[in-house]
Design an enzyme around this catalytic site. Structure first.
Site, PDB file in Angstrom:
ATOM      1  N   ASP A 201       0.864  -1.168   0.000  1.00 54.03           N
ATOM      2  CA  ASP A 201       0.000   0.000   0.000  1.00 54.03           C
ATOM      3  C   ASP A 201       0.909   1.228   0.000  1.00 54.03           C
ATOM      4  O   ASP A 201       2.111   1.127   0.293  1.00 54.03           O
ATOM      5  CB  ASP A 201      -0.879  -0.047   1.252  1.00 54.03           C
ATOM      6  CG  ASP A 201      -1.709   1.199   1.429  1.00 54.03           C
ATOM      7  OD1 ASP A 201      -2.273   1.682   0.437  1.00 54.03           O
ATOM      8  OD2 ASP A 201      -1.786   1.689   2.576  1.00 54.03           O
ATOM      9  N   ASP A 203      -0.294   5.029   0.981  1.00 52.07           N
ATOM     10  CA  ASP A 203      -0.580   5.984   2.050  1.00 52.07           C
ATOM     11  C   ASP A 203      -0.440   5.338   3.422  1.00 52.07           C
ATOM     12  O   ASP A 203      -1.029   4.279   3.689  1.00 52.07           O
ATOM     13  CB  ASP A 203      -1.997   6.536   1.898  1.00 52.07           C
ATOM     14  CG  ASP A 203      -2.154   7.389   0.654  1.00 52.07           C
ATOM     15  OD1 ASP A 203      -1.228   7.407  -0.168  1.00 52.07           O
ATOM     16  OD2 ASP A 203      -3.209   8.031   0.499  1.00 52.07           O
ATOM     17  N   GLU A 210      -1.315  10.687   4.013  1.00 52.94           N
ATOM     18  CA  GLU A 210      -2.492  10.330   3.233  1.00 52.94           C
ATOM     19  C   GLU A 210      -2.570  11.368   2.117  1.00 52.94           C
ATOM     20  O   GLU A 210      -2.805  12.563   2.367  1.00 52.94           O
ATOM     21  CB  GLU A 210      -3.753  10.366   4.097  1.00 52.94           C
ATOM     22  CG  GLU A 210      -3.820   9.271   5.155  1.00 52.94           C
ATOM     23  CD  GLU A 210      -4.080   7.901   4.558  1.00 52.94           C
ATOM     24  OE1 GLU A 210      -4.677   7.827   3.461  1.00 52.94           O
ATOM     25  OE2 GLU A 210      -3.686   6.895   5.189  1.00 52.94           O
ATOM     26  N   ARG A 246     -14.765  12.357  -1.016  1.00 50.96           N
ATOM     27  CA  ARG A 246     -13.576  13.161  -0.702  1.00 50.96           C
ATOM     28  C   ARG A 246     -13.042  13.883  -1.934  1.00 50.96           C
ATOM     29  O   ARG A 246     -12.656  15.053  -1.867  1.00 50.96           O
ATOM     30  CB  ARG A 246     -12.503  12.269  -0.075  1.00 50.96           C
ATOM     31  CG  ARG A 246     -12.831  11.810   1.336  1.00 50.96           C
ATOM     32  CD  ARG A 246     -11.817  10.825   1.859  1.00 50.96           C
ATOM     33  NE  ARG A 246     -11.900   9.543   1.154  1.00 50.96           N
ATOM     34  CZ  ARG A 246     -11.002   8.558   1.282  1.00 50.96           C
ATOM     35  NH1 ARG A 246      -9.950   8.726   2.061  1.00 50.96           N
ATOM     36  NH2 ARG A 246     -11.162   7.436   0.622  1.00 50.96           N
ATOM     37  N   GLY A 290      -5.148   3.323  -3.021  1.00 52.41           N
ATOM     38  CA  GLY A 290      -6.437   3.982  -3.168  1.00 52.41           C
ATOM     39  C   GLY A 290      -6.253   5.462  -3.412  1.00 52.41           C
ATOM     40  O   GLY A 290      -7.229   6.203  -3.530  1.00 52.41           O
ATOM     41  N   LYS A 334      -7.345  -4.072  -5.013  1.00 60.00           N
ATOM     42  CA  LYS A 334      -5.965  -4.302  -4.585  1.00 60.00           C
ATOM     43  C   LYS A 334      -5.598  -5.774  -4.665  1.00 60.00           C
ATOM     44  O   LYS A 334      -4.499  -6.137  -5.113  1.00 60.00           O
ATOM     45  CB  LYS A 334      -5.755  -3.765  -3.171  1.00 60.00           C
ATOM     46  CG  LYS A 334      -5.728  -2.243  -3.084  1.00 60.00           C
ATOM     47  CD  LYS A 334      -5.317  -1.768  -1.708  1.00 60.00           C
ATOM     48  CE  LYS A 334      -5.133  -0.263  -1.686  1.00 60.00           C
ATOM     49  NZ  LYS A 334      -4.585   0.236  -0.418  1.00 60.00           N
TER      50      LYS A 334
END
Length: 415
Positions: A201, A203, A210, A246, A290, A334
Site C-alpha cells: 500500500d 498511504d 495520506e 472526498r 487507493g 488491490k
C-alpha cells in the site's frame, strides 16, 4: 561420487553409534576453530554437527563427532586420549573445554517448524522470557535463537519446532500485544526464501502521508477529508463511496497543485532501504493505492518500482474536476492487482508478500503468501498473517530472514 555411492560408514550415525559432543568456551581469536579440528583430526573422527556463536568477543563452539575407535593397547582408549588432548589444547589457549559422551545424532526436530521474529524497541528480558514461555506452553521447542538487528530496533529470531505455525501464531499474538512487542510467525522451509514479489500500500505505508489529505489542505477542507478517510480505513465506510465524496471536495483546484503535493510526500523511514535491498535480492516490487497515479507514478520512477497502480484524478482545462477516471482501486481491486502483478512477474501467489495498514488492504493481505499489517488499524492487525508496529518499513526485511548486517554490507559493497 554420487549420493547413492556414499559408503554406509560415512552416513549419519544411528542412535546406537557412540558420539562425543565437544564444547569450547572462551575469548574469541583467529584460529580456534581450525585448531580444534586439527586436534580432532588425529583421531580420524567424523564430524556430525557443528554450531558456533560469537557474542561480544566470547566464542561458544560445539562439535558433535563420532567417537574414535578403542585403542589396541590395554593402557587406555582413543577416547581417553582424545579427551586429554582436547583439554590440553584448550588450556594452552586459555579456553574451557567440555566433552560429553552420548549416542547418535541430535534429537530429531519435531514436525511443524516456524520462524518467530521478535521486534522490540527495546527488547526487554521480561518480554523475551514471556515469549519463550509462551512457545513452550504450545509444546514447541526452541531449536535456535539469533539476532537479526540491533537498531533501529532489536530483532531476534527463534527457530521453533514441534507445533503448527497457525497454533503458534494464535498463542503468541495476544502475548505480544500485552508486552508491547511485535512477534511475526511464519512457516519455515524453502517457501520463505522463495517469496519474490512484494506489493505495498502507499498511504501510511510506503509514505507517511495520506495523499488525499495533502490535496485537501490546499482546498481548505483537510479536516473534513481526514475524518472520512479515518472512517474508511477503519472499515466503517464503503471505500468507493468515501473516495468519491472526498475527491468531490477537491473540485476546482488548479492542476499545479499536483507537483506541490508530490514534493510534500514523505517516505516512511526505511522505505528506500527496503526497496533497494529487495531489488538487489532479485525481488520485484510494486505498489497499489487507493490514492492517485499523479503521485504513485512519481514514486515508481523515484524508487525504481516494477509495478504501480492507483486511481487517477480527472483534470480538465488545468483544473481538478472532483472526479476520478477509470476503474476504482478499492479493497477488491488491490487483491486483483496483486494477482495481476504476480502473473506478470511469473511468481506464484503463495510466494508474494503484501504490506498494508487499512481495511481496504485486507483482501490483498489475505491473498498473499505473507500478509504484513504495518502500523495498522486493529481490524487489520487481527486479520493479517503478522503485524509490525514500529515506524521503520525496512523491518519487514527481518521477517524474510535478512539481517541488518547483510543490508549494511550490501550498501557498503555497492555504494
Amino acid at each position: 561420487m554420487s549420493a547413492s555411492q556414499i559408503p554406509p560408514a560415512t552416513a549419519v550415525p544411528g542412535d546406537d553409534v557412540p558420539t562425543l559432543l565437544v564444547k569450547i568456551f572462551g575469548k574469541d581469536r583467529p584460529g580456534i576453530t581450525a585448531g580444534l579440528f586439527d586436534t580432532l583430526a588425529a583421531y580420524s573422527v567424523d564430524v556430525v554437527d557443528i554450531e558456533q556463536v560469537v557474542t561480544r568477543g566470547r566464542i561458544v563452539l560445539c562439535v558433535l563427532v563420532t567417537a574414535p575407535a578403542p585403542a589396541r593397547d590395554a593402557i587406555g582408549s582413543s577416547e581417553g586420549d582424545l579427551r586429554a588432548t582436547v583439554h590440553s589444547w584448550a588450556d594452552s589457549l586459555h579456553l574451557q573445554a567440555e566433552i560429553i559422551s552420548g549416542r547418535g545424532d541430535n534429537r530429531p526436530r519435531g514436525s511443524g517448524r516456524s520462524h518467530v521474529t521478535v521486534l522490540g524497541h527495546p527488547l526487554t528480558a521480561e518480554s523475551a522470557a514471556a515469549i519463550a514461555a509462551a512457545i513452550t506452553s504450545t509444546g514447541g521447542n526452541i531449536d535456535r535463537i539469533f539476532r537479526l538487528a540491533k537498531y533501529p530496533v532489536t530483532a531476534v529470531e527463534f527457530a521453533v519446532s514441534g507445533v503448527a505455525t497457525d497454533a503458534l501464531r494464535s498463542r503468541l499474538a495476544p502475548e505480544a500485544a500485552e508486552l508491547g512487542v511485535d512477534v511475526a510467525v511464519v512457516a519455515a522451509g524453502l517457501q520463505r526464501r522463495a517469496q519474490r514479489l512484494v506489493v505495498m500500500d502507499v498511504d501510511s505505508t510506503l509514505i507517511q502521508d495520506e495523499v488525499i489529505e495533502l490535496f485537501a489542505a490546499h482546498a481548505g477542507c483537510e479536516a473534513e477529508v481526514a475524518e472520512v478517510t479515518a472512517a474508511a480505513m477503519r472499515g466503517e465506510l464503503d471505500f468507493e463511496q468515501s473516495l468519491h465524496a472526498r475527491v468531490a471536495l477537491l473540485a476546482g483546484l488548479d492542476a499545479s497543485v499536483v507537483e506541490t503535493v508530490r514534493k510534500e510526500v514523505r517516505l516512511t523511514p526505511g522505505a528506500r532501504t527496503l526497496v533497494r535491498t529487495l531489488k538487489r535480492l532479485g525481488y520485484q516490487v510494486g505498489v497499489v493505492s487507493g490514492g492517485f497515479t499523479q503521485v504513485t507514478d512519481a514514486l515508481r520512477e523515484e524508487l525504481g518500482l516494477d509495478f504501480a497502480a492507483a486511481n487517477t484524478l480527472e483534470i480538465v482545462d488545468g483544473k481538478l474536476t472532483g472526479r476520478v477516471t477509470g476503474d476504482i482501486v478499492d479493497r477488491a481491486g488491490k487483491a486483483r492487482l496483486l494477482r495481476s502483478f504476480a502473473e506478470q512477474a511469473g511468481v506464484p501467489l503463495d510466494q508474494t508478500v503484501a504490506i498494508g495498514d487499512g481495511a481496504n488492504d485486507l483482501d490483498m493481505l489475505n491473498a498473499a503468501g505473507l500478509g504484513v499489517a504495518f502500523n495498522a488499524k486493529p481490524v487489520v492487525r487481527e486479520a493479517a498473517h503478522t503485524a509490525v508496529n514500529v515506524p521503520f518499513l525496512d523491518t519487514v526485511l527481518y521477517l524474510l530472514g535478512i539481517t541488518r548486517e547483510e543490508v549494511e554490507a550490501a550498501d557498503t559493497h555497492i555504494g
